[in-house]
Design a protein around this motif. Structure first.
Motif, PDB file in Angstrom:
ATOM      1  N   GLY A  36      41.627  19.650  30.213  1.00 35.36           N
ATOM      2  CA  GLY A  36      40.518  19.120  31.016  1.00 35.36           C
ATOM      3  C   GLY A  36      40.104  17.728  30.575  1.00 35.36           C
ATOM      4  N   ALA A  37      40.002  17.524  29.263  1.00 33.46           N
ATOM      5  CA  ALA A  37      39.626  16.211  28.744  1.00 33.46           C
ATOM      6  C   ALA A  37      40.718  15.175  29.030  1.00 33.46           C
ATOM      7  CB  ALA A  37      39.366  16.300  27.238  1.00 33.46           C
ATOM      8  N   LEU A  38      41.973  15.596  28.939  1.00 38.70           N
ATOM      9  CA  LEU A  38      43.086  14.675  29.229  1.00 38.70           C
ATOM     10  C   LEU A  38      43.113  14.300  30.709  1.00 38.70           C
ATOM     11  CD1 LEU A  38      45.837  16.353  27.029  1.00 38.70           C
ATOM     12  CD2 LEU A  38      44.718  14.146  26.595  1.00 38.70           C
ATOM     13  N   VAL A  39      42.846  15.263  31.582  1.00 34.07           N
ATOM     14  CA  VAL A  39      42.801  14.973  33.017  1.00 34.07           C
ATOM     15  C   VAL A  39      41.643  14.016  33.310  1.00 34.07           C
ATOM     16  CG1 VAL A  39      42.364  15.966  35.311  1.00 34.07           C
ATOM     17  CG2 VAL A  39      43.972  17.087  33.757  1.00 34.07           C
ATOM     18  N   ALA A  40      40.495  14.253  32.712  1.00 32.45           N
ATOM     19  CA  ALA A  40      39.342  13.364  32.913  1.00 32.45           C
ATOM     20  C   ALA A  40      39.661  11.945  32.433  1.00 32.45           C
ATOM     21  CB  ALA A  40      38.118  13.915  32.187  1.00 32.45           C
ATOM     22  N   TYR A  41      40.325  11.832  31.295  1.00 35.38           N
ATOM     23  CA  TYR A  41      40.717  10.531  30.748  1.00 35.38           C
ATOM     24  C   TYR A  41      41.651   9.799  31.712  1.00 35.38           C
ATOM     25  CZ  TYR A  41      43.247   7.364  27.560  1.00 35.38           C
ATOM     26  OH  TYR A  41      43.846   6.280  26.972  1.00 35.38           O
ATOM     27  N   ALA A  42      42.671  10.501  32.202  1.00 34.89           N
ATOM     28  CA  ALA A  42      43.615   9.881  33.131  1.00 34.89           C
ATOM     29  C   ALA A  42      42.941   9.567  34.463  1.00 34.89           C
ATOM     30  CB  ALA A  42      44.826  10.800  33.343  1.00 34.89           C
ATOM     31  N   ALA A  43      42.058  10.434  34.925  1.00 30.97           N
ATOM     32  CA  ALA A  43      41.372  10.209  36.203  1.00 30.97           C
ATOM     33  C   ALA A  43      40.495   8.964  36.141  1.00 30.97           C
ATOM     34  CB  ALA A  43      40.541  11.434  36.574  1.00 30.97           C
ATOM     35  N   TRP A  60      52.614  16.469  29.046  1.00 29.38           N
ATOM     36  CA  TRP A  60      52.858  17.722  28.338  1.00 29.38           C
ATOM     37  C   TRP A  60      54.350  18.043  28.294  1.00 29.38           C
ATOM     38  CZ3 TRP A  60      52.081  20.915  24.779  1.00 29.38           C
ATOM     39  CH2 TRP A  60      52.734  22.135  24.754  1.00 29.38           C
ATOM     40  N   LEU A  61      55.037  17.865  29.424  1.00 30.31           N
ATOM     41  CA  LEU A  61      56.470  18.172  29.457  1.00 30.31           C
ATOM     42  C   LEU A  61      57.241  17.288  28.472  1.00 30.31           C
ATOM     43  CD1 LEU A  61      56.967  18.686  33.289  1.00 30.31           C
ATOM     44  CD2 LEU A  61      56.944  20.435  31.500  1.00 30.31           C
ATOM     45  N   LEU A  62      56.867  16.025  28.395  1.00 31.96           N
ATOM     46  CA  LEU A  62      57.513  15.129  27.422  1.00 31.96           C
ATOM     47  C   LEU A  62      57.171  15.549  25.992  1.00 31.96           C
ATOM     48  CD1 LEU A  62      56.897  11.702  29.195  1.00 31.96           C
ATOM     49  CD2 LEU A  62      59.108  12.834  28.860  1.00 31.96           C
ATOM     50  N   PHE A  63      55.908  15.855  25.753  1.00 38.17           N
ATOM     51  CA  PHE A  63      55.465  16.274  24.422  1.00 38.17           C
ATOM     52  C   PHE A  63      56.160  17.567  24.005  1.00 38.17           C
ATOM     53  CE2 PHE A  63      52.558  18.513  21.559  1.00 38.17           C
ATOM     54  CZ  PHE A  63      52.279  17.523  20.628  1.00 38.17           C
ATOM     55  N   ASP A  64      56.272  18.500  24.930  1.00 32.44           N
ATOM     56  CA  ASP A  64      56.873  19.795  24.633  1.00 32.44           C
ATOM     57  C   ASP A  64      58.360  19.677  24.280  1.00 32.44           C
ATOM     58  OD1 ASP A  64      56.587  22.652  24.416  1.00 32.44           O
ATOM     59  OD2 ASP A  64      57.762  22.811  26.265  1.00 32.44           O
ATOM     60  N   ARG A  65      59.009  18.648  24.794  1.00 31.42           N
ATOM     61  CA  ARG A  65      60.437  18.443  24.509  1.00 31.42           C
ATOM     62  C   ARG A  65      60.701  17.760  23.165  1.00 31.42           C
ATOM     63  NH1 ARG A  65      61.497  15.872  30.143  1.00 31.42           N
ATOM     64  NH2 ARG A  65      61.240  17.698  31.433  1.00 31.42           N
ATOM     65  N   LEU A  66      59.648  17.271  22.524  1.00 29.62           N
ATOM     66  CA  LEU A  66      59.851  16.610  21.237  1.00 29.62           C
ATOM     67  C   LEU A  66      60.479  17.589  20.247  1.00 29.62           C
ATOM     68  CD1 LEU A  66      56.488  14.663  20.922  1.00 29.62           C
ATOM     69  CD2 LEU A  66      58.741  13.715  21.455  1.00 29.62           C
ATOM     70  N   PRO A  67      61.518  17.171  19.539  1.00 31.28           N
ATOM     71  CA  PRO A  67      62.223  18.104  18.660  1.00 31.28           C
ATOM     72  C   PRO A  67      61.420  18.531  17.434  1.00 31.28           C
ATOM     73  CG  PRO A  67      63.165  15.907  18.486  1.00 31.28           C
ATOM     74  CD  PRO A  67      62.140  15.863  19.580  1.00 31.28           C
ATOM     75  N   ASP A  68      60.605  17.634  16.875  1.00 34.33           N
ATOM     76  CA  ASP A  68      59.903  17.965  15.634  1.00 34.33           C
ATOM     77  C   ASP A  68      58.436  17.559  15.753  1.00 34.33           C
ATOM     78  OD1 ASP A  68      59.285  18.760  13.101  1.00 34.33           O
ATOM     79  OD2 ASP A  68      60.184  17.009  12.130  1.00 34.33           O
ATOM     80  N   LYS A  69      57.659  18.422  16.331  1.00 36.76           N
ATOM     81  CA  LYS A  69      56.238  18.127  16.504  1.00 36.76           C
ATOM     82  C   LYS A  69      55.505  18.117  15.155  1.00 36.76           C
ATOM     83  CE  LYS A  69      56.241  20.288  21.019  1.00 36.76           C
ATOM     84  NZ  LYS A  69      57.546  20.903  20.887  1.00 36.76           N
ATOM     85  N   PRO A  75      48.560  15.322  16.643  1.00 33.82           N
ATOM     86  CA  PRO A  75      49.149  15.715  17.933  1.00 33.82           C
ATOM     87  C   PRO A  75      48.256  15.412  19.138  1.00 33.82           C
ATOM     88  CG  PRO A  75      49.189  17.548  16.384  1.00 33.82           C
ATOM     89  CD  PRO A  75      48.473  16.446  15.717  1.00 33.82           C
ATOM     90  N   LEU A  76      46.946  15.622  19.011  1.00 37.66           N
ATOM     91  CA  LEU A  76      46.049  15.349  20.132  1.00 37.66           C
ATOM     92  C   LEU A  76      46.020  13.847  20.438  1.00 37.66           C
ATOM     93  CD1 LEU A  76      44.066  16.208  22.267  1.00 37.66           C
ATOM     94  CD2 LEU A  76      42.257  16.164  20.530  1.00 37.66           C
ATOM     95  N   ALA A  77      45.930  13.034  19.417  1.00 40.10           N
ATOM     96  CA  ALA A  77      45.939  11.583  19.626  1.00 40.10           C
ATOM     97  C   ALA A  77      47.268  11.137  20.234  1.00 40.10           C
ATOM     98  CB  ALA A  77      45.695  10.853  18.304  1.00 40.10           C
ATOM     99  N   TYR A  78      48.343  11.755  19.802  1.00 38.02           N
ATOM    100  CA  TYR A  78      49.676  11.432  20.326  1.00 38.02           C
ATOM    101  C   TYR A  78      49.760  11.792  21.815  1.00 38.02           C
ATOM    102  CZ  TYR A  78      54.787  11.004  20.231  1.00 38.02           C
ATOM    103  OH  TYR A  78      56.081  10.621  20.460  1.00 38.02           O
ATOM    104  N   LEU A  79      49.271  12.984  22.157  1.00 40.66           N
ATOM    105  CA  LEU A  79      49.281  13.434  23.548  1.00 40.66           C
ATOM    106  C   LEU A  79      48.366  12.547  24.397  1.00 40.66           C
ATOM    107  CD1 LEU A  79      50.466  15.600  25.395  1.00 40.66           C
ATOM    108  CD2 LEU A  79      48.572  17.090  24.759  1.00 40.66           C
TER     109      LEU A  79
END
Length: 139
Positions: A36-43, A60-69, A75-79
Motif C-alpha cells: 500500500g505504501a509503495l503504491v501510494a509512493y508511485a501514485a 516486486w517481480l524483479l525483486f523476487d527474481r533476485l538470486p541473493d536477497k 530490502p524495503l529501501a531497495y524495493l
C-alpha cells in the motif's frame, strides 16, 4: 505515514540469515506489508493509481527474481528505490511518446496544409504551374 512492522524490522536486516524458503516468505511478507505504501509512493509520482499498481507489481517481480536477497542490507529501501526508478522510467516513456506524437502531428499538418506538396519550397506556385503548362500548350 505509519508503517506496519510485522516483525520485519521495517525491512532492515529482514532477510539476513534466512534459508532459501524462509527468505522467500519473509520477502513476500515485506512486500505484502508495504504494498500500500509503495503504491501510494508511485501514485504520487505518476498521478495514476492504476499505473502505480502496475509499477509496484513489476518492481516486486524483479525483486523476487533476485538470486541473493540476503545480500541486500535494506530490502524495503531497495524495493522502494526500484519502484521509484520504474516510475521515473514510465514518466520518461510517456514524455518521449508525447514528443514523438506531437512531431508526427506537426509533420502531418504541414503536409495536409500544403496544396502543392510536390512543389519545391523555393519555387512559387505560379511559376511552378507555368513551367508545367507551357510545355503542354506548345505541343
Amino acid at each position: 505515514m505509519a508503517r506496519r512492522n510485522l516483525g520485519l524490522s521495517s525491512g532492515a536486516q529482514a532477510l539476513k540469515g534466512s534459508d532459501g524458503l524462509r527468505q522467500e516468505r519473509l520477502a513476500l511478507r515485506l512486500y505484502e506489508a508495504q504494498r500500500g505504501a509503495l503504491v501510494a509512493y508511485a501514485a504520487r509520482m505518476l498521478g495514476d493509481v492504476s499505473r502505480a499498481e502496475d509499477i509496484v507489481q513489476d518492481a516486486w517481480l524483479l525483486f523476487d527474481r533476485l538470486p541473493d536477497k540476503q545480500a541486500i542490507a535494506e530490502p524495503l529501501a531497495y524495493l522502494r528505490r526500484m519502484v521509484g526508478n520504474l516510475s521515473i522510467n514510465a514518466l520518461r516513456h510517456v514524455a518521449l511518446r508525447q514528443r514523438l506524437t506531437d512531431r508526427d502531428m506537426e509533420a502531418a499538418t504541414r503536409m495536409v496544409a500544403d496544396p502543392f506538396p510536390i512543389c519545391p519550397p523555393e519555387a512559387s506556385h505560379g511559376s511552378f504551374i507555368g513551367e508545367i503548362v507551357q510545355p503542354i500548350s506548345s505541343s
